[in-house]
Design an enzyme around this catalytic site. Structure first.
Site, mmCIF file in Angstrom:
data_model
loop_
_atom_site.group_PDB
_atom_site.id
_atom_site.type_symbol
_atom_site.label_atom_id
_atom_site.label_comp_id
_atom_site.label_asym_id
_atom_site.label_seq_id
_atom_site.Cartn_x
_atom_site.Cartn_y
_atom_site.Cartn_z
ATOM 1 N N TYR A 1 -16.630 14.569 -16.144
ATOM 2 C CA TYR A 1 -16.989 12.669 -16.010
ATOM 3 C C TYR A 1 -18.223 13.334 -14.430
ATOM 4 O O TYR A 1 -17.817 13.859 -13.765
ATOM 5 C CB TYR A 1 -16.246 12.056 -15.691
ATOM 6 C CG TYR A 1 -16.701 10.786 -15.517
ATOM 7 C CD1 TYR A 1 -17.030 9.617 -15.924
ATOM 8 C CD2 TYR A 1 -16.270 10.602 -14.157
ATOM 9 C CE1 TYR A 1 -18.215 8.952 -16.278
ATOM 10 C CE2 TYR A 1 -16.631 8.842 -14.056
ATOM 11 C CZ TYR A 1 -17.171 8.027 -14.313
ATOM 12 O OH TYR A 1 -17.860 6.989 -13.777
ATOM 13 N N ARG B 1 1.024 -0.845 -0.064
ATOM 14 C CA ARG B 1 -0.104 0.523 0.144
ATOM 15 C C ARG B 1 0.961 1.147 0.263
ATOM 16 O O ARG B 1 0.490 3.057 -0.340
ATOM 17 C CB ARG B 1 -0.966 0.076 1.210
ATOM 18 C CG ARG B 1 -1.811 1.275 1.235
ATOM 19 C CD ARG B 1 -3.114 0.980 1.849
ATOM 20 N NE ARG B 1 -2.983 0.202 3.201
ATOM 21 C CZ ARG B 1 -2.756 1.290 4.902
ATOM 22 N NH1 ARG B 1 -1.745 2.611 4.191
ATOM 23 N NH2 ARG B 1 -2.045 0.584 5.507
ATOM 24 N N ASP C 1 -7.607 17.480 -15.409
ATOM 25 C CA ASP C 1 -8.263 15.816 -15.587
ATOM 26 C C ASP C 1 -8.095 15.471 -17.459
ATOM 27 O O ASP C 1 -8.782 16.099 -18.391
ATOM 28 C CB ASP C 1 -9.619 15.235 -15.549
ATOM 29 C CG ASP C 1 -10.090 13.804 -15.574
ATOM 30 O OD1 ASP C 1 -9.688 13.604 -16.331
ATOM 31 O OD2 ASP C 1 -10.837 13.471 -15.036
ATOM 32 N N LYS D 1 -8.883 4.381 -19.653
ATOM 33 C CA LYS D 1 -8.791 4.724 -21.177
ATOM 34 C C LYS D 1 -7.755 4.424 -21.309
ATOM 35 O O LYS D 1 -7.114 3.811 -21.462
ATOM 36 C CB LYS D 1 -9.514 6.329 -20.636
ATOM 37 C CG LYS D 1 -10.577 6.195 -19.493
ATOM 38 C CD LYS D 1 -11.723 5.165 -20.224
ATOM 39 C CE LYS D 1 -12.656 5.714 -18.995
ATOM 40 N NZ LYS D 1 -12.907 5.523 -17.921
HETATM 41 N N1 LCS Z 1 -12.863 11.032 -15.598
HETATM 42 C C1 LCS Z 1 -13.363 11.399 -16.627
HETATM 43 C C2 LCS Z 1 -12.364 12.178 -17.322
HETATM 44 C C3 LCS Z 1 -13.809 9.679 -16.974
HETATM 45 O O1 LCS Z 1 -13.899 9.537 -17.767
HETATM 46 C C4 LCS Z 1 -13.672 8.848 -15.900
HETATM 47 C C5 LCS Z 1 -14.399 7.791 -16.040
HETATM 48 C C6 LCS Z 1 -13.002 9.143 -15.111
HETATM 49 C C7 LCS Z 1 -12.009 10.021 -14.260
HETATM 50 C C8 LCS Z 1 -12.913 8.552 -14.131
HETATM 51 O O2 LCS Z 1 -12.529 6.940 -13.860
HETATM 52 P P1 LCS Z 1 -12.811 5.301 -13.748
HETATM 53 O O3 LCS Z 1 -13.018 5.709 -12.036
HETATM 54 O O4 LCS Z 1 -13.825 4.304 -14.506
HETATM 55 O O5 LCS Z 1 -11.251 4.981 -13.815
HETATM 56 N N2 LCS Z 1 -15.259 8.018 -17.348
HETATM 57 C C9 LCS Z 1 -16.336 6.897 -17.616
HETATM 58 C C10 LCS Z 1 -17.165 6.792 -18.838
HETATM 59 O O6 LCS Z 1 -17.121 7.831 -19.766
HETATM 60 N N3 LCS Z 1 -17.451 5.484 -18.756
HETATM 61 O O7 LCS Z 1 -17.604 4.984 -17.830
HETATM 62 C C11 LCS Z 1 -16.757 5.860 -16.972
#
Ligand code: LCS
Length: 393
Positions: free
Chosen positions: A111, A58, A183, A208
């Site tokens: 998001y 951790r 972001d 992503k």
């Molecule tokens: N920031 C952006 C721009 C994102 O598109 C997402 C997830 C996150 C943060 C959060 O990340 P995660 O915890 O899922 O790794 N975006 C998603 C979307 O557009 N569709 O499903 C998840």
């Protein structure tokens, strides 16, 4: 050769690699929760920081270290902090920067959960927020209050692909001593490096483009300087937001092909966006590579390419959008983005459904908006899939 001075693609392949005494070409997976000390004094020196050594996963692990070094070098920051998910990374930023009585400003079309969690969870700790259209930086100026501490941007934004002028936004923030977090998920460091424009923290959902294979959920923060790095890392470690070694190993493998994946997806995206824009059943298309994008010039100046995310609205709104989504055969009807496969989804009922109808409307997330994450399949196949699905509308 000093590997720190190599080009972007060489860094993708080699940055952070940990030499292995058995000659392994790829860093092995250190699937262990804890590390043995040579003796009691060595353990004490590791804990006091006198000697750098692994203690407990951790707190740090060779696989997360490798990935953190690589992404931090690509983003040109001081250091990386890996996290179990993109949302873990978002919460690390909020918990690190904001205290009771503080205020943050965010872009209105983030998001969904990055905004949702701030509006739902943080007011109980006495933290306030305002989400405004940061694509017009004047709105940022207007929203600043004496207690504002954080400016939280996402550009291009999910799902509107709106672009915020990072240099102008960071200049405003600096004049008011705000920390800026960007972001950078839609771009990855291949297309945009926010620290070059004045950002303090870069955030990634590595679920992503960085991992790129739709098989992992993961997050990363890159801090511009050492003090911020240690503050963020404290919250990651003690909040228990850490990434697993196997997860880190898979993301590090995906990262190696980032540029060639994005090159192909982006080449496809430009053609798909042009196809959609010319289609009689499509009302409008938002893609930073199209001249019709309201911030086309800014995107050209700030980004090294328009990316692989397209939003569009069909004539006939949501009903037409549903028919299209129900008739794709190659594209997957699924949320997430930035993988090698083409994905299609409906933000108002899926990724952004937890925001109020009013918040969505103000942020430009119309009920008819359809979001496409373009993959690396053959262009002809993607276009014929879109064409077929549109013919059913
Ligand atoms: N920031 C952006 C721009 C994102 O598109 C997402 C997830 C996150 C943060 C959060 O990340 P995660 O915890 O899922 O790794 N975006 C998603 C979307 O557009 N569709 O499903 C998840």
């Amino acid at each position: 050769m000093n590997k720190k001075n190599t080009g972007f693609n060489s860094k993708l392949v080699h940055a952070g690699t940990i030499p292995d005494d058995k000659g392994s070409a790829v860093t092995p997976i250190y699937q262990t929760s804890t590390f043995q000390f040579r003796d009691a004094d060595h353990g004490a020196r590791c804990f006091s920081g006198e000697e750098k050594g692994y203690i407990y996963t951790r707190l740090g692990n060779p696989n997360t270290d490798e990935l953190e070094v690589a992404v931090a070098e690509l983003e040109k920051g001081f250091g990386g902090i890996s996290a179990s998910s993109g949302m873990a990374a978002v919460n690390i930023v909020y918990l690190t920067i904001l205290s009771q009585g503080d205020h943050m400003i965010g872009h209105d079309a983030l998001y969904g959960p990055s905004r949702g969690v701030m509006e739902k969870l943080y007011p109980k700790f006495g933290i306030e927020s305002d989400f405004v259209d940061c694509t017009d930086v004047e709105n940022i100026k207007q929203a600043i209050k004496p207690n504002t501490k954080l400016l939280y941007l996402e550009t291009p934004a999910n799902p509107t692909v709106g672009i915020t002028d990072l240099k102008a936004a960071c200049a405003i923030a600096k004049a008011h001593n705000l920390i800026v977090c960007v972001d950078n998920t839609f771009c990855s460091p291949y297309l945009q490096r926010p620290i070059e424009f004045g950002a303090d923290i870069v955030l990634h959902s590595m679920t992503k483009f960085i991992n790129g294979h739709a098989d992992i959920v993961a997050g990363m923060l890159v801090a511009k300087d050492e003090a911020l790095y240690h503050d963020l890392k404290y919250v990651m470690i003690n909040g228990g937001f850490n990434m697993d070694p196997h997860q880190a190993w898979l993301v590090r493998r995906g990262l190696k092909t980032l540029s060639i994946r994005i090159d192909k997806a982006q080449e496809n995206s430009m053609k798909v966006a042009e196809f959609l824009e010319a289609h009689p059943k499509v009302d409008w298309v938002l893609y930073p590579g199209l001249k019709s994008h309201p911030q086309y010039d800014l995107a050209e100046a700030q980004m090294d390419g328009p990316g692989a995310m397209i939003s569009f609205e069909l004539k006939g709104g949501i009903q037409a959008g549903k028919t299209m989504m129900n008739n794709v055969e190659l594209a997957l009807l699924a949320v997430s983005l930035g993988g090698i496969e083409t994905l299609i989804q409906h933000p108002a009922s899926m990724t952004h459904s937890k925001l109020s109808a009013e918040a969505r409307e103000n942020a430009g997330i119309t009920d008819g908006l359809v979001r496409l994450s373009v993959g690396i399949e053959d262009l002809d196949d993607i276009i014929s899939d879109m064409n077929h699905a549109l013919s059913k509308v």
